[in-house]
Design a protein around this motif. Structure first.
Motif, PDB file in Angstrom:
ATOM      1  N   ARG A  28       0.554  -2.064   5.397  1.00 57.10           N
ATOM      2  CA  ARG A  28      -0.614  -1.448   6.478  1.00 57.10           C
ATOM      3  C   ARG A  28      -2.245  -1.828   6.012  1.00 57.10           C
ATOM      4  NH1 ARG A  28      -0.799   5.316   7.007  1.00 57.10           N
ATOM      5  NH2 ARG A  28      -2.906   5.405   7.459  1.00 57.10           N
ATOM      6  N   TYR A  29      -2.370  -1.699   4.493  1.00 58.21           N
ATOM      7  CA  TYR A  29      -3.665  -1.642   4.051  1.00 58.21           C
ATOM      8  C   TYR A  29      -4.112  -3.051   3.492  1.00 58.21           C
ATOM      9  CZ  TYR A  29      -3.217   3.293   4.404  1.00 58.21           C
ATOM     10  OH  TYR A  29      -3.008   4.662   4.820  1.00 58.21           O
TER      11      TYR A  29
ATOM     12  N   GLY B 271       0.942   2.927  12.073  1.00 57.47           N
ATOM     13  CA  GLY B 271       0.121   3.929  12.508  1.00 57.47           C
ATOM     14  C   GLY B 271      -0.650   3.652  13.995  1.00 57.47           C
TER      15      GLY B 271
ATOM     16  N   ARG C  35      -3.746   5.663  15.696  1.00 50.90           N
ATOM     17  CA  ARG C  35      -3.817   7.024  14.947  1.00 50.90           C
ATOM     18  C   ARG C  35      -4.434   6.811  13.396  1.00 50.90           C
ATOM     19  NH1 ARG C  35       1.003   6.841  17.033  1.00 50.90           N
ATOM     20  NH2 ARG C  35       2.050   6.510  14.954  1.00 50.90           N
ATOM     21  N   GLU C  36      -3.989   5.716  12.832  1.00 48.04           N
ATOM     22  CA  GLU C  36      -4.382   5.652  11.386  1.00 48.04           C
ATOM     23  C   GLU C  36      -5.352   4.349  11.282  1.00 48.04           C
ATOM     24  OE1 GLU C  36      -3.335   7.699   9.242  1.00 48.04           O
ATOM     25  OE2 GLU C  36      -1.943   8.917  10.568  1.00 48.04           O
TER      26      GLU C  36
ATOM     27  N   ASN D 214      -5.791   0.918   9.480  1.00 48.10           N
ATOM     28  CA  ASN D 214      -4.742   0.050   9.061  1.00 48.10           C
ATOM     29  C   ASN D 214      -5.464  -1.440   9.361  1.00 48.10           C
ATOM     30  OD1 ASN D 214      -4.593  -0.765  11.830  1.00 48.10           O
ATOM     31  ND2 ASN D 214      -3.037   0.922  12.099  1.00 48.10           N
TER      32      ASN D 214
ATOM     33  N   LYS E 172     -11.314   7.527  10.224  1.00 47.13           N
ATOM     34  CA  LYS E 172     -10.068   7.170   9.666  1.00 47.13           C
ATOM     35  C   LYS E 172     -10.088   6.729   8.110  1.00 47.13           C
ATOM     36  CE  LYS E 172      -8.493   5.939  14.074  1.00 47.13           C
ATOM     37  NZ  LYS E 172      -8.011   4.628  14.960  1.00 47.13           N
ATOM     38  N   SER E 173     -11.329   6.237   7.789  1.00 46.32           N
ATOM     39  CA  SER E 173     -11.426   5.960   6.321  1.00 46.32           C
ATOM     40  C   SER E 173     -11.613   6.998   5.420  1.00 46.32           C
ATOM     41  CB  SER E 173     -12.355   4.862   6.123  1.00 46.32           C
ATOM     42  OG  SER E 173     -13.710   5.487   6.493  1.00 46.32           O
TER      43      SER E 173
END
Length: 469
Positions: free
Chosen positions: A211-212, A266, A269-270, A272, A344-345
């Motif tokens: 994801r990251y 995500g 919502r997240e 990524n 988000k971050s």
């Protein structure tokens, strides 16, 4: 054969023996043996070169380098000397110019296309591929990235393909610099020839990932007599810093594809990789998979262009069936994107971050991310306002002087520049402490490494700056 021909042949054979010369067939066999020996040695040199290069980076994984060697051996096995020399020159050029150490991944047609000069195919739209150098093997000796590169050849009739294999952020940075320089030359060539340069229509990341981050390589780390496997990754914040300066290179409707696992995990919502790329390249659609990536597919329009609506990514379901995992990220409003990114971050929680958004300077996301490592980013941005610094390149140039001047003289120079250009109310009873803290953080984000005493020793006259006029 008639009698006359038979007699002629006998005479020629006798003449050869009487002259003491070796028979022609023996001479040819000797030359063939020499050529065969040269070919064997040359092929072995090529196999050793790529196996060694892979082991230098993924050196713990002998199995992977051996598999690469076996695949290359199959490719060159039936080549004659002329064919092999052409292949050797081709792959050598791609290693030097595009960092490619996995030529076995690509067909000859793709390799030849990648080796074209930048000024060729001026009017074709470009798709840039960024591939990780390491590709771990799944059961049945399947290499996922190698499987995905098979689709590249389907693009060559319509698109100009540029591809770099990278190991970590520095090679990605080099690749983007090289790519941007070539695009400038292409633009100049198109103007001279009165043509329209093809747009940069796509950006594809092919690497294992999460994801990251993108996993571009593996290396072996030795410490205290022990070893461990360590992934060489490109983290999301590094990706932002590298991509953002080149945002204008990509056409406004360019497609971005992450052919990697979990890049869209995500979804919206997240934070990524897909969202990060969308923040860095506003307006472009970013395609990714929100789970483990199994495959991707696309269709082409009648004119040969990719149909973006047909681009789908697939994962594997619990029932071992193909399952749609496509997540599309897009950011149409840059200001809203920036706020969303900061939220988000988690960087919006940092002191002074709201002030940064209202300072009146349009800050690239890459720069926001970078200065957020400092406890006092607002002071840096205020300095830009005072000095008239408004472009990303000027901001980077200024920050480089802060980061690079580590000598006493250099730090003193930065100290004086900062104090003269910043007018933030230091002239009060807390002036000295404010200067010490601000300067300490400007030079080194870790306050434990640069104390008040350090500043006092280096700049024993700094208190005079705080005296009121």
């Amino acid at each position: 054969m008639n009698l006359k021909q038979t007699l002629c042949n006998l005479v020629l054979s006798a003449a050869t023996v009487l002259s003491g010369c070796a028979a022609p067939v023996q001479h040819l066999n000797s030359a063939e043996r020499y050529e065969t020996r040269v070919l064997e040695l040359s092929k072995n040199d090529l196999l050793n070169f790529y196996q060694t290069k892979i082991e230098e980076q993924a050196n713990y994984d002998k199995e992977y380098s051996s598999e690469v060697r076996e695949e290359l051996e199959e490719i060159i096995e039936n080549m004659d000397l002329e064919e092999f020399r052409a292949y050797d020159k081709l792959t050598s050029n791609l290693y030097s110019n595009h960092f490619i150490i996995n030529p076995q991944r690509y067909s000859m047609k793709v390799l030849e296309a990648l080796n074209k000069r930048p000024l060729e195919d001026l009017e074709k739209p470009t798709i840039l591929f960024i591939m990780g150098k390491y590709d771990h093997s799944l059961p049945f000796r399947i290499h996922p990235l190698e499987e995905k590169t098979d689709k590249i050849k389907d693009l060559l009739d319509r698109y100009r393909v540029v591809l770099y294999e990278v190991s970590g952020k520095e090679e990605l940075r080099k690749a983007m610099i090289e790519f941007s320089i070539n695009e400038l030359f292409r633009n100049g060539e198109a103007i001279v020839k009165g043509k329209m340069k093809g747009k940069v229509a796509g950006l594809v990341f092919g690497a294992h990932g999460s994801r990251y981050s993108l996993i571009t390589d593996i290396q072996e780390i030795t410490f205290e007599g022990k070893t461990r496997e360590d992934e060489i990754i490109i983290h999301w914040d590094q990706l932002i810093r590298i991509l953002s300066p080149y945002e204008k290179l990509f056409d406004k409707d360019a497609i971005v594809l992450f052919a990697s696992c979990n890049a869209g995990e995500g979804r919206d919502r997240e934070l990524n990789l897909a969202n990060v790329a969308a923040y860095s390249l506003p307006g472009r659609k970013v395609y990714s998979c929100d789970r483990k990536l199994l495959d991707f597919d696309f269709e082409k329009k009648e004119d040969g262009n990719i149909n973006p609506e047909s681009l789908k990514l697939y994962s594997i379901s619990r029932h071992l069936e193909s399952s749609d995992c496509t997540y599309v990220a897009q950011c149409n409003n840059e200001k809203e994107c920036l706020k969303e990114f900061l939220e988000k971050s988690g960087k919006s929680n940092l002191k002074g971050m709201n002030d940064l958004l209202n300072i009146g300077i349009e800050l690239p996301i890459a720069f926001i991310d970078r200065i957020s490592n400092y406890p006092n980013p607002y002071q840096i941005v205020k300095n830009f306002a005072v000095r008239g610094i408004t472009t990303f390149s000027e901001m980077e140039k200024y920050l480089e002087t802060i980061d690079q001047y580590q000598s006493k003289e250099g730090m003193q120079k930065q100290f004086e520049i900062m104090m003269r250009s910043l007018n933030l109310g230091y002239f009060d009873r807390n002036c000295v402490d404010n200067i010490v803290n601000s300067f300490r953080y400007q030079i080194n984000p870790d306050p434990r490494k640069f104390t008040r005493e350090d500043v006092t020793r280096m700049f024993n006259e700094y208190e005079g700056i705080c005296d009121k006029d």
